[in-house]
Write a protein that holds these residues in place. Sequence first.
Motif, mmCIF file in Angstrom:
data_model
loop_
_atom_site.group_PDB
_atom_site.id
_atom_site.type_symbol
_atom_site.label_atom_id
_atom_site.label_comp_id
_atom_site.label_asym_id
_atom_site.label_seq_id
_atom_site.Cartn_x
_atom_site.Cartn_y
_atom_site.Cartn_z
ATOM 1 N N VAL A 22 0.789 -1.263 -0.106
ATOM 2 C CA VAL A 22 -0.199 0.016 -0.184
ATOM 3 C C VAL A 22 0.965 1.269 -0.045
ATOM 4 C CG1 VAL A 22 -1.562 1.509 1.498
ATOM 5 C CG2 VAL A 22 -2.182 -1.045 1.066
ATOM 6 N N SER A 26 0.701 3.703 -2.982
ATOM 7 C CA SER A 26 0.216 5.283 -2.817
ATOM 8 C C SER A 26 1.464 6.186 -3.065
ATOM 9 C CB SER A 26 -0.297 5.391 -1.292
ATOM 10 O OG SER A 26 0.684 5.620 -0.557
ATOM 11 N N SER A 27 2.890 5.737 -2.847
ATOM 12 C CA SER A 27 3.516 6.733 -3.184
ATOM 13 C C SER A 27 3.829 7.043 -4.766
ATOM 14 C CB SER A 27 5.064 6.331 -2.552
ATOM 15 O OG SER A 27 5.492 5.377 -3.089
ATOM 16 N N ILE A 29 1.153 6.748 -6.884
ATOM 17 C CA ILE A 29 0.119 7.511 -7.133
ATOM 18 C C ILE A 29 0.431 9.051 -6.911
ATOM 19 C CG2 ILE A 29 -2.322 8.023 -6.561
ATOM 20 C CD1 ILE A 29 -2.598 4.621 -6.298
ATOM 21 N N THR A 30 0.793 9.232 -5.609
ATOM 22 C CA THR A 30 0.934 10.817 -5.157
ATOM 23 C C THR A 30 2.169 11.383 -5.792
ATOM 24 O OG1 THR A 30 2.038 9.924 -3.201
ATOM 25 C CG2 THR A 30 -0.329 10.308 -3.151
ATOM 26 N N GLN A 35 0.587 12.853 -10.614
ATOM 27 C CA GLN A 35 -0.590 13.647 -10.362
ATOM 28 C C GLN A 35 -0.517 14.497 -11.371
ATOM 29 O OE1 GLN A 35 -2.817 13.808 -7.554
ATOM 30 N NE2 GLN A 35 -1.998 12.041 -7.395
ATOM 31 N N LEU A 60 -9.024 -0.860 -4.870
ATOM 32 C CA LEU A 60 -8.877 0.147 -5.913
ATOM 33 C C LEU A 60 -9.998 -0.031 -6.920
ATOM 34 C CD1 LEU A 60 -5.058 -0.209 -6.749
ATOM 35 C CD2 LEU A 60 -6.135 1.619 -5.806
ATOM 36 N N THR A 63 -12.837 1.986 -5.838
ATOM 37 C CA THR A 63 -12.856 3.613 -5.730
ATOM 38 C C THR A 63 -13.556 4.014 -7.312
ATOM 39 O OG1 THR A 63 -10.778 3.286 -4.504
ATOM 40 C CG2 THR A 63 -11.348 5.168 -5.365
#
Length: 105
Positions: A22, A26-27, A29-30, A35, A60, A63
Amino acid sequence: MAKQKKQASDERRVMTGMERLVLRVSSMITHPLAQTQRWVNIHQLDTDTDQDWEELLGTLSETPEIEMTFSENGSVTLRWERDEEQANSLMREENTEAEEEIAPF
């Protein structure tokens, strides 16, 4: 005192495989580039268990803002639209930064 430090270090919490997965995704994605382009390509590493990978993909897929595209090589492309509230917040931040850069004289 040294004994207390050793005991504290022995009691460190070890991350689970799911927590590492995770954190990695998540890193990705961010990341600022992800972005900006609003997509990222994720893949399962040898250290990721099938169960953890499937659980992550399940989360995911639930979402609604994320569109998932599965590739033959096992990677998954995640795409999302820019959130209007986020876009407005970014524009306000950019305007504030531009105002701060103006010379005070």
